[in-house]
Scaffold this motif. Structure first.
Motif, mmCIF file in Angstrom:
data_model
loop_
_atom_site.group_PDB
_atom_site.id
_atom_site.type_symbol
_atom_site.label_atom_id
_atom_site.label_comp_id
_atom_site.label_asym_id
_atom_site.label_seq_id
_atom_site.Cartn_x
_atom_site.Cartn_y
_atom_site.Cartn_z
ATOM 1 N N TRP A 98 29.715 55.735 27.476
ATOM 2 C CA TRP A 98 29.274 54.636 28.320
ATOM 3 C C TRP A 98 30.052 53.416 27.849
ATOM 4 O O TRP A 98 29.984 53.042 26.675
ATOM 5 C CB TRP A 98 27.769 54.405 28.195
ATOM 6 N N VAL A 99 30.820 52.831 28.768
ATOM 7 C CA VAL A 99 31.703 51.740 28.373
ATOM 8 C C VAL A 99 31.387 50.476 29.154
ATOM 9 O O VAL A 99 30.914 50.522 30.300
ATOM 10 C CB VAL A 99 33.189 52.114 28.589
ATOM 11 N N GLU A 110 35.470 40.232 25.051
ATOM 12 C CA GLU A 110 34.602 40.752 23.997
ATOM 13 C C GLU A 110 33.148 40.523 24.389
ATOM 14 O O GLU A 110 32.863 39.765 25.338
ATOM 15 C CB GLU A 110 34.928 40.096 22.663
ATOM 16 N N PRO A 111 32.213 41.170 23.689
ATOM 17 C CA PRO A 111 30.801 41.089 24.090
ATOM 18 C C PRO A 111 30.255 39.678 24.216
ATOM 19 O O PRO A 111 29.474 39.396 25.136
ATOM 20 C CB PRO A 111 30.087 41.867 22.975
ATOM 21 N N ARG A 112 30.668 38.761 23.352
ATOM 22 C CA ARG A 112 30.085 37.413 23.414
ATOM 23 C C ARG A 112 30.467 36.682 24.699
ATOM 24 O O ARG A 112 29.794 35.730 25.104
ATOM 25 C CB ARG A 112 30.523 36.599 22.193
ATOM 26 N N GLU A 163 34.523 60.117 31.267
ATOM 27 C CA GLU A 163 35.082 61.195 30.444
ATOM 28 C C GLU A 163 36.524 60.887 30.075
ATOM 29 O O GLU A 163 36.933 61.008 28.930
ATOM 30 C CB GLU A 163 35.018 62.529 31.180
ATOM 31 N N THR A 164 37.305 60.488 31.072
ATOM 32 C CA THR A 164 38.741 60.264 30.863
ATOM 33 C C THR A 164 39.174 58.834 31.134
ATOM 34 O O THR A 164 40.276 58.445 30.747
ATOM 35 C CB THR A 164 39.553 61.194 31.777
ATOM 36 N N GLY A 165 38.336 58.060 31.814
ATOM 37 C CA GLY A 165 38.703 56.695 32.169
ATOM 38 C C GLY A 165 39.504 56.597 33.459
ATOM 39 O O GLY A 165 39.838 55.500 33.915
ATOM 40 N N SER A 166 39.796 57.719 34.103
ATOM 41 C CA SER A 166 40.651 57.714 35.292
ATOM 42 C C SER A 166 40.008 56.975 36.467
ATOM 43 O O SER A 166 40.687 56.256 37.203
ATOM 44 C CB SER A 166 41.005 59.142 35.695
ATOM 45 N N ILE A 175 38.483 48.546 30.190
ATOM 46 C CA ILE A 175 37.402 48.802 29.229
ATOM 47 C C ILE A 175 37.434 47.743 28.140
ATOM 48 O O ILE A 175 38.467 47.516 27.503
ATOM 49 C CB ILE A 175 37.530 50.208 28.624
ATOM 50 N N VAL A 176 36.287 47.116 27.923
ATOM 51 C CA VAL A 176 36.156 46.090 26.887
ATOM 52 C C VAL A 176 35.644 46.697 25.582
ATOM 53 O O VAL A 176 36.132 46.386 24.494
ATOM 54 C CB VAL A 176 35.210 44.967 27.346
#
Length: 290
Positions: A98-99, A110-112, A163-166, A175-176
């Motif tokens: 989970w991204v 970033e999260p902040r 799974e693969t990001g595709s 993706i962070v």
């Protein structure tokens, strides 16, 4: 007769699960009009349940056991026993992630940077826990599906499984961070797990399923070689542990039997031939029990 009430995941994991059971030795037949599939084992009673709901039904005892994702056990907070990981997913034998993802041109790095932002996701509890660990306050909204298309018009970021990001790349998402890594797990109701018969039945089932998973990417390789050339063949040959070497009727020859990754065969077979191996046979495997 004692029976194990087993939940089979309906949805994205369904086909992969039915195929896994088949390789493990159980035939499950699913009717398009029924949530009660048949299985060729009188000691198991199956029910099709969405993976997202599985842990809740196992916790209450409606099911003795079930197959779902570790992520859904965490998301529901269900008090169940995770007996084993079964590392397979919809597309391949792998864990999923989970991204946290944002549009490629988003200033969020970033999260902040999520403070005060809107995040769409199916795993609200997991996402809120992630934000709390980073000391960030955001609005987390439940997404009913097609989460990738909700940014940037309806949300600033999403938390989605991959799974693969595709799929994320196809939707021009970046993706962070990884919020949670998950694998398919075999879970059991705690009271059912305390029942000796049900636990043994579940553990035997797990043994066979894990054996099928272990064998999925491997094949057996059998070949003959002269004793004088054996050392050269063994240098080429990777093995699960050590290859089995058997004497043939002609004492100058031996048979070599081993297990290797299927993807390796195309690389080493020409080398084995060059090392003077003969009668090379590749054969499929159903299960490997370590």
């Amino acid at each position: 007769m004692s029976r194990l009430k087993l939940g089979i995941p309906k949805g994205s994991l369904q086909d992969a699960t039915l195929e896994l059971f088949s390789r493990a030795g159980w035939k499950i037949t699913v009717s398009s009009r029924s949530y009660v599939p048949s299985i060729d084992d009188e000691e198991i009673e199956c029910l099709m349940v969405r993976a997202q709901e599985m842990a809740r039904y196992v916790e209450t005892g409606a099911l003795d056991a079930g197959i779902t994702g570790h992520d859904w056990v965490v998301e529901t907070g269900a008090a169940v026993e995770e007996l084993a990981e079964l590392v397979y997913a919809k597309q391949r034998l792998a864990r999923v992630r989970w991204v946290l993802a944002v549009p490629e041109d988003s200033p969020i790095r970033e999260p902040r940077d999520l403070a005060g932002k809107v995040i769409a996701t199916e795993v609200v509890r997991i996402t809120e826990s992630y934000l709390a660990r980073h000391g960030v306050t955001s609005r987390v909204e439940f997404s009913w599906g097609a989460t990738e298309v909700k940014v940037p018009q309806l949300a600033d970021a999403i938390v989605e499984v991959t799974e693969t990001g595709s799929s994320l790349r196809a939707n021009r998402l970046r993706i962070v961070d990884t919020v949670l890594e998950s694998a398919t797990v075999f879970i059991m109701n705690r009271q059912a797990a305390a029942d000796a018969w049900k636990r043994e039945k579940a553990e035997n089932l797990i043994l066979m399923l894990q054996g099928a998973i272990a064998a999925a990417s491997k094949v057996g390789l059998l070949l003959n070689v002269r004793r004088d050339d054996l050392a050269g063949v063994l240098e080429v040959l990777p093995a699960l542990k050590k290859p089995t070497i058997s004497t043939l009727s002609d004492p100058e020859w031996v048979a070599v039997n081993t297990i290797i990754e299927e993807a390796v065969v195309r690389q080493i077979l020409p080398k084995l031939k060059a090392a003077k191996a003969q009668g090379i046979v590749e054969y499929p495997l159903n299960k490997i029990v370590l």
